[in-house]
Design a protein around this motif. Sequence first.
Motif, PDB file in Angstrom:
ATOM      1  N   VAL A 173       0.849  -1.190   0.000  1.00 34.61           N
ATOM      2  CA  VAL A 173       0.000   0.000   0.000  1.00 34.61           C
ATOM      3  C   VAL A 173       0.883   1.237   0.000  1.00 34.61           C
ATOM      4  CG1 VAL A 173      -1.744   1.307   1.260  1.00 34.61           C
ATOM      5  CG2 VAL A 173      -1.894  -1.193   1.146  1.00 34.61           C
ATOM      6  N   SER A 174       1.852   1.259   0.920  1.00 35.36           N
ATOM      7  CA  SER A 174       2.831   2.349   0.941  1.00 35.36           C
ATOM      8  C   SER A 174       3.994   1.978   1.837  1.00 35.36           C
ATOM      9  CB  SER A 174       2.200   3.650   1.444  1.00 35.36           C
ATOM     10  OG  SER A 174       3.187   4.669   1.569  1.00 35.36           O
ATOM     11  N   GLY A 175       5.186   2.313   1.367  1.00 37.41           N
ATOM     12  CA  GLY A 175       6.386   2.145   2.184  1.00 37.41           C
ATOM     13  C   GLY A 175       6.615   3.291   3.142  1.00 37.41           C
ATOM     14  N   GLY A 176       5.673   4.220   3.210  1.00 38.62           N
ATOM     15  CA  GLY A 176       5.782   5.319   4.165  1.00 38.62           C
ATOM     16  C   GLY A 176       6.114   6.645   3.510  1.00 38.62           C
ATOM     17  N   VAL A 177       6.614   7.551   4.323  1.00 35.20           N
ATOM     18  CA  VAL A 177       6.953   8.894   3.852  1.00 35.20           C
ATOM     19  C   VAL A 177       8.391   8.911   3.347  1.00 35.20           C
ATOM     20  CG1 VAL A 177       7.228  11.310   4.534  1.00 35.20           C
ATOM     21  CG2 VAL A 177       5.308   9.976   5.428  1.00 35.20           C
ATOM     22  N   ASP A 178       8.603   9.596   2.246  1.00 39.61           N
ATOM     23  CA  ASP A 178       9.955   9.855   1.765  1.00 39.61           C
ATOM     24  C   ASP A 178      10.610  10.842   2.738  1.00 39.61           C
ATOM     25  OD1 ASP A 178      12.255  10.764   0.504  1.00 39.61           O
ATOM     26  OD2 ASP A 178      11.337  10.840  -1.484  1.00 39.61           O
ATOM     27  N   VAL A 179      11.654  10.410   3.406  1.00 40.14           N
ATOM     28  CA  VAL A 179      12.261  11.211   4.480  1.00 40.14           C
ATOM     29  C   VAL A 179      12.809  12.539   3.963  1.00 40.14           C
ATOM     30  CG1 VAL A 179      14.033  11.201   6.296  1.00 40.14           C
ATOM     31  CG2 VAL A 179      12.712   9.142   5.836  1.00 40.14           C
ATOM     32  N   HIS A 180      13.008  12.651   2.658  1.00 39.53           N
ATOM     33  CA  HIS A 180      13.438  13.934   2.109  1.00 39.53           C
ATOM     34  C   HIS A 180      12.450  15.058   2.451  1.00 39.53           C
ATOM     35  CE1 HIS A 180      15.896  11.273  -0.522  1.00 39.53           C
ATOM     36  NE2 HIS A 180      16.757  12.266  -0.426  1.00 39.53           N
ATOM     37  N   VAL A 181      11.190  14.691   2.652  1.00 40.42           N
ATOM     38  CA  VAL A 181      10.176  15.688   3.008  1.00 40.42           C
ATOM     39  C   VAL A 181      10.536  16.398   4.309  1.00 40.42           C
ATOM     40  CG1 VAL A 181       7.754  15.987   3.674  1.00 40.42           C
ATOM     41  CG2 VAL A 181       8.350  14.479   1.765  1.00 40.42           C
TER      42      VAL A 181
END
Length: 263
Positions: free
Chosen positions: A64-72
């Motif tokens: 579904v999703s690997g989460g938030v891109d930490v670059h954010v």
Amino acid sequence: MTLQPTRLERTTTDAGAELAILTFDDGGLNLFDQAMFDAVIEDIASLTEHPPRALLLRAEGKVVSGGVDVHVFDGLTEAEGTALWEDMFAQIAHPLEDLPCPVVYAAHGLTLTAALEIALACDIILAAPRAKFGLVETVVGLTPSMGGPQRMAERAGSGRAREFVMTGDLYDAATMLEWGVVNQIHDDVDTAARALAARLADGPTRAHAATKEIIGAWRSGGVRHADSITSAVSGALFETEDLKGAVRSFLDVGPGKATYTGR
């Protein structure tokens, strides 16, 4: 990666009710980078402007999703971090919860961080047996800040929510069902979720909206606060075509035969 990381489709059920389907599909891990956040915000704004009679959120791909891109998060100041979360509440979590229709979320695989927080803002969560869930923000020294901890506490209790967030562990669908976070588990969760969303779309949409408003009042102010708004919220339903038609159908041919238009 596809040019657009989400896809918003509006279709109709066999009975003619409008059903919207919002799909996360970036061609990879459905990471919540800025493009994904922007796309979801745009889609929810469209849904708010023209609400369907039910909404299904789902995803393509292995997860579904690997989460938030930490670059954010990289390099944000305190003020910028605060503004980020304020925007996420104002443009994603709250308007999603405020949609005047049932909202179903289908989790077929790994569902991390922002994707799970969005799920927790939906009305009903369905999962596949292999789905796993996590709020793993502790790996970057953060706490989930799109409403995950408080919505997890609402569904599972405050003790479970503290465990879930502080450990940053992954939890399977069976555990989430036991805790009351997930509503149902299905082997073919996509088919089950589509069927449920269609069934809800065919129902008395104004009554579903009233249910959400009453439960929302309980969430913000407790039972007595919900009591204080229920009479007017429910009373307004007597002016709807759906209630008038369903009452007449019940009296003429018995229960379960009414059809609804959402008006």
